[in-house]
Scaffold this active site. Structure first.
Site, PDB file in Angstrom:
ATOM      1  N   THR A   1       0.896  -1.158   0.000  1.00  0.00           N
ATOM      2  CA  THR A   1       0.000   0.000   0.000  1.00  0.00           C
ATOM      3  C   THR A   1       0.932   1.205   0.000  1.00  0.00           C
ATOM      4  O   THR A   1       2.007   1.151   0.627  1.00  0.00           O
ATOM      5  CB  THR A   1      -0.935   0.048   1.231  1.00  0.00           C
ATOM      6  OG1 THR A   1      -0.139   0.155   2.409  1.00  0.00           O
ATOM      7  CG2 THR A   1      -1.809  -1.199   1.329  1.00  0.00           C
ATOM      8  N   HIS A   2       0.551   2.234  -0.708  1.00  0.00           N
ATOM      9  CA  HIS A   2       1.433   3.412  -0.869  1.00  0.00           C
ATOM     10  C   HIS A   2       2.785   3.033  -1.471  1.00  0.00           C
ATOM     11  O   HIS A   2       3.777   3.729  -1.257  1.00  0.00           O
ATOM     12  CB  HIS A   2       1.659   4.136   0.460  1.00  0.00           C
ATOM     13  CG  HIS A   2       0.419   4.346   1.264  1.00  0.00           C
ATOM     14  ND1 HIS A   2      -0.345   5.490   1.192  1.00  0.00           N
ATOM     15  CD2 HIS A   2      -0.222   3.514   2.140  1.00  0.00           C
ATOM     16  CE1 HIS A   2      -1.389   5.376   2.011  1.00  0.00           C
ATOM     17  NE2 HIS A   2      -1.345   4.176   2.587  1.00  0.00           N
TER      18      HIS A   2
ATOM     19  N   SER B   1      19.418  -0.730 -25.507  1.00  0.00           N
ATOM     20  CA  SER B   1      19.723   0.689 -25.613  1.00  0.00           C
ATOM     21  C   SER B   1      20.802   0.859 -26.668  1.00  0.00           C
ATOM     22  O   SER B   1      21.690   0.016 -26.794  1.00  0.00           O
ATOM     23  CB  SER B   1      20.219   1.207 -24.268  1.00  0.00           C
ATOM     24  OG  SER B   1      21.012   2.363 -24.457  1.00  0.00           O
TER      25      SER B   1
ATOM     26  N   LYS C   1      21.667  -2.731 -21.251  1.00  0.00           N
ATOM     27  CA  LYS C   1      20.258  -2.470 -20.936  1.00  0.00           C
ATOM     28  C   LYS C   1      19.294  -3.500 -21.520  1.00  0.00           C
ATOM     29  O   LYS C   1      19.479  -4.005 -22.601  1.00  0.00           O
ATOM     30  CB  LYS C   1      19.852  -1.075 -21.442  1.00  0.00           C
ATOM     31  CG  LYS C   1      20.443   0.089 -20.676  1.00  0.00           C
ATOM     32  CD  LYS C   1      20.018   0.127 -19.216  1.00  0.00           C
ATOM     33  CE  LYS C   1      18.590   0.587 -19.028  1.00  0.00           C
ATOM     34  NZ  LYS C   1      18.413   2.004 -19.370  1.00  0.00           N
TER      35      LYS C   1
ATOM     36  N   GLU D   1       5.997   0.053 -21.127  1.00  0.00           N
ATOM     37  CA  GLU D   1       5.972   1.522 -20.997  1.00  0.00           C
ATOM     38  C   GLU D   1       4.973   2.134 -21.989  1.00  0.00           C
ATOM     39  O   GLU D   1       4.269   3.099 -21.672  1.00  0.00           O
ATOM     40  CB  GLU D   1       7.368   2.097 -21.240  1.00  0.00           C
ATOM     41  CG  GLU D   1       8.369   1.701 -20.166  1.00  0.00           C
ATOM     42  CD  GLU D   1       9.793   2.024 -20.598  1.00  0.00           C
ATOM     43  OE1 GLU D   1      10.202   3.179 -20.443  1.00  0.00           O
ATOM     44  OE2 GLU D   1      10.481   1.120 -21.109  1.00  0.00           O
TER      45      GLU D   1
ATOM     46  N   TYR E   1     -28.617  15.744 -37.951  1.00  0.00           N
ATOM     47  CA  TYR E   1     -27.235  15.541 -38.402  1.00  0.00           C
ATOM     48  C   TYR E   1     -26.544  16.870 -38.686  1.00  0.00           C
ATOM     49  O   TYR E   1     -27.114  17.779 -39.271  1.00  0.00           O
ATOM     50  CB  TYR E   1     -27.229  14.686 -39.682  1.00  0.00           C
ATOM     51  CG  TYR E   1     -25.836  14.482 -40.244  1.00  0.00           C
ATOM     52  CD1 TYR E   1     -25.039  13.433 -39.797  1.00  0.00           C
ATOM     53  CD2 TYR E   1     -25.296  15.349 -41.196  1.00  0.00           C
ATOM     54  CE1 TYR E   1     -23.751  13.253 -40.281  1.00  0.00           C
ATOM     55  CE2 TYR E   1     -24.008  15.172 -41.687  1.00  0.00           C
ATOM     56  CZ  TYR E   1     -23.245  14.122 -41.224  1.00  0.00           C
ATOM     57  OH  TYR E   1     -21.975  13.949 -41.702  1.00  0.00           O
TER      58      TYR E   1
ATOM     59  N   LYS F   1     -15.281   9.313 -36.452  1.00  0.00           N
ATOM     60  CA  LYS F   1     -14.675   8.013 -36.736  1.00  0.00           C
ATOM     61  C   LYS F   1     -13.195   7.938 -36.380  1.00  0.00           C
ATOM     62  O   LYS F   1     -12.736   6.943 -35.803  1.00  0.00           O
ATOM     63  CB  LYS F   1     -14.891   7.633 -38.196  1.00  0.00           C
ATOM     64  CG  LYS F   1     -16.317   7.235 -38.471  1.00  0.00           C
ATOM     65  CD  LYS F   1     -16.645   7.295 -39.950  1.00  0.00           C
ATOM     66  CE  LYS F   1     -17.999   7.890 -40.201  1.00  0.00           C
ATOM     67  NZ  LYS F   1     -18.108   9.337 -39.944  1.00  0.00           N
TER      68      LYS F   1
END
Ligand code: ARG
Length: 481
Positions: free
Chosen positions: A174-175, A296, A302, A309, A336, A344
């Site tokens: 929590t938190h 990366s 990496k 993300e 209309y 759309k």
């Protein structure tokens, strides 16, 4: 006399000037300016409605002939012609023209090239206003069905992981502070529950949108003896819409689907954020395979969770689409207005994004491998069993929870000052906090014992989690045909 008037009165029409639209240009002498055509044309967007447009026209022509409004010969020619147009569109050989504005007029113009005069009878007792509303509802109905299937696949991927990890203990937060140990399976089933409500929202929207606008014509209905029940049934609608003005002007059906999409995307984004956190070195809870990671261009070490993300980011466009359409529709008088042509693009964009997000999350949900040792270790950290100690004091020593909370807090303080977990205190240490504590206290002081003890309905105990996994299996396997 102005210069403009002079040119209007000129007797030498420019041979290169655009011609008036052949479908609605009877009262026009000249065609639109290039900018007028550019702002007016929607073909790049609405050609995605071609299948629905042709289905609507087939149903309309069949009904016109059954009602004796057009001849059966003309209806047969229209049918053959429309089927050919459909084949050409599917084959990618149809030429779309911005001069013909939209999908409706492109299809009709091509039909005329193929079958000639009978093509001109198709638009009897119909307007593009009821036509586009019909097409759009049909398209959204299909999208709701696809998204439902995608949500079900996502749920199945999560349930499979939950089943494998009903017994895996992890820290519940929590938190984002370590709170109490939970089962990883329990955590994953939380997202299955959310996805189920998302499916409910799409199903709800689908149910309400499945009514036919066809036959409302421009806005007021028509004097021709239509059979609107017949076209509604042919197109799989539950019934014709009861008010012609409503049929051509309402777009709340699209707003409902976008709302459902915005909420679903928000759920996906929250789980995506957890994948980002869990796969970070700091957490070290989970790994995505190469298939779901990126490198990366400068840092060779990496492994980035880019897909997660991006799912985290996509509600930006999806919620934006909902907001966009709300703003287009607000304040529009009946019936209309061309503003509605702008409905759309946001819908297509949002639902394309959502489908992509669902595919990505289904892939990642199945792909994740969990570092169960790291999770178990983290689950035992930060005095996550302090509530269990307080519960022990209540249950075994009969003290009120508020006193027990204080006793457990004092024990945490003592353990913290020694740099040990609660289970690292001696019985004497516990007795210095409360003289009634016995050595059975140690049986409640572990992350696993904590998780296993929470057997209340809906709780995280593995026995409960396994029951829920079984329930989901029945639901999902029963649903997937
Ligand atoms: N392309 C239009 C749209 O998407 C079709 C309806 C046009 N109706 C009209 N009265 N101009 O809304």
């Amino acid at each position: 006399m102005t210069g403009q008037d002079d040119s209007r009165n000129s007797n030498s029409p420019d041979a290169n000037a655009p011609k008036a639209n052949s479908l609605w240009g009877g009262r026009f002498e000249a065609g639109p300016s290039a900018v007028m055509e550019a702002i007016n044309a929607s073909i790049d967007t609405d050609k995605r409605l071609a299948e629905q447009d042709i289905a609507g026209s087939l149903a309309h022509a069949e009904m016109l002939s059954a009602q004796g409004i057009i001849s059966s010969e003309d209806a047969a020619a229209i049918r053959r012609g429309l089927e050919q147009v459909r084949d050409e569109i599917r084959a990618g050989t149809m030429t779309w023209s911005a001069a013909l504005e939209d999908v409706h007029m492109n299809v009709e113009a091509r039909l005329k090239e193929i079958i000639g005069e009978p093509a001109g009878r198709l638009h009897t007792a119909r307007s593009r206003n009821d036509q586009v509303a019909t097409d759009f509802r049909l398209w959204l109905r299909g999208a709701c069905d696809r998204i439902d299937a995608a949500l079900a696949a996502y749920q199945s991927a999560l349930v499979a992981q939950a089943e494998a990890h009903a017994d895996t203990v992890m820290p519940g937060f929590t938190h984002l502070q370590t709170a109490q140990p939970v089962s990883l399976g329990h955590h994953l089933l939380c997202w299955v529950e959310a996805a189920e409500r998302d499916r409910g929202r799409f199903a709800d929207a689908r149910k309400r949108l499945n009514q036919s606008p066809l036959g409302a014509a421009a806005l007021a209905g028509t004097a021709f003896p239509l059979d609107r029940e017949r076209t509604a049934a042919a197109l799989g609608f539950d019934r014709p819409m009861a008010n012609s003005l409503d049929a051509v002007s309402s777009r709340d059906f699209a707003l409902e689907v976008l709302s459902a999409a915005a909420i679903a995307a928000t759920h996906l984004s929250r789980f995506a954020e957890e994948i980002v956190l869990w796969s970070s070195r700091r957490f070290g809870f989970a790994t995505l395979s190469d298939a779901w990671s990126t490198g990366s261009s400068i840092m060779p070490q990496k492994r980035n969770p880019d897909a997660a993300e991006l799912v985290r980011a996509k509600p930006g466009s999806i919620i934006g689409s909902l907001t966009q359409l709300l703003i287009v529709v607000k304040g529009l008088p009946l019936a209309y207005s061309k503003d509605l042509q702008e409905d759309k693009a946001p819908v297509f964009r949002a639902l394309d994004d959502l489908e992509l997000c669902l595919a990505a999350m289904t892939g990642m949900a199945g792909d994740l491998t969990f570092n169960t040792d790291a999770m178990a270790e983290a689950a035992g950290e930060a005095y996550s069993d302090a509530t269990d100690l307080a519960d022990y004091v209540v249950r075994k020593l009969g003290k009120p929870f508020r006193s027990a909370h204080h006793i457990a807090g004092t024990a945490v303080k003592l353990a913290e000052s020694r740099g040990v977990p609660l289970s690292g205190l001696s019985l004497e240490d516990f007795r210095s906090v409360d003289a009634d504590i016995r050595d059975d206290v140690f049986s409640v002081l572990s992350a696993r014992a904590s998780m296993e003890s929470r057997t209340s309905y809906g709780g995280t105990a593995p026995v409960r989690v396994k029951e829920q996994v079984a329930r989901w299996r029945t639901r999902l396997d029963g649903a997937s045909t």
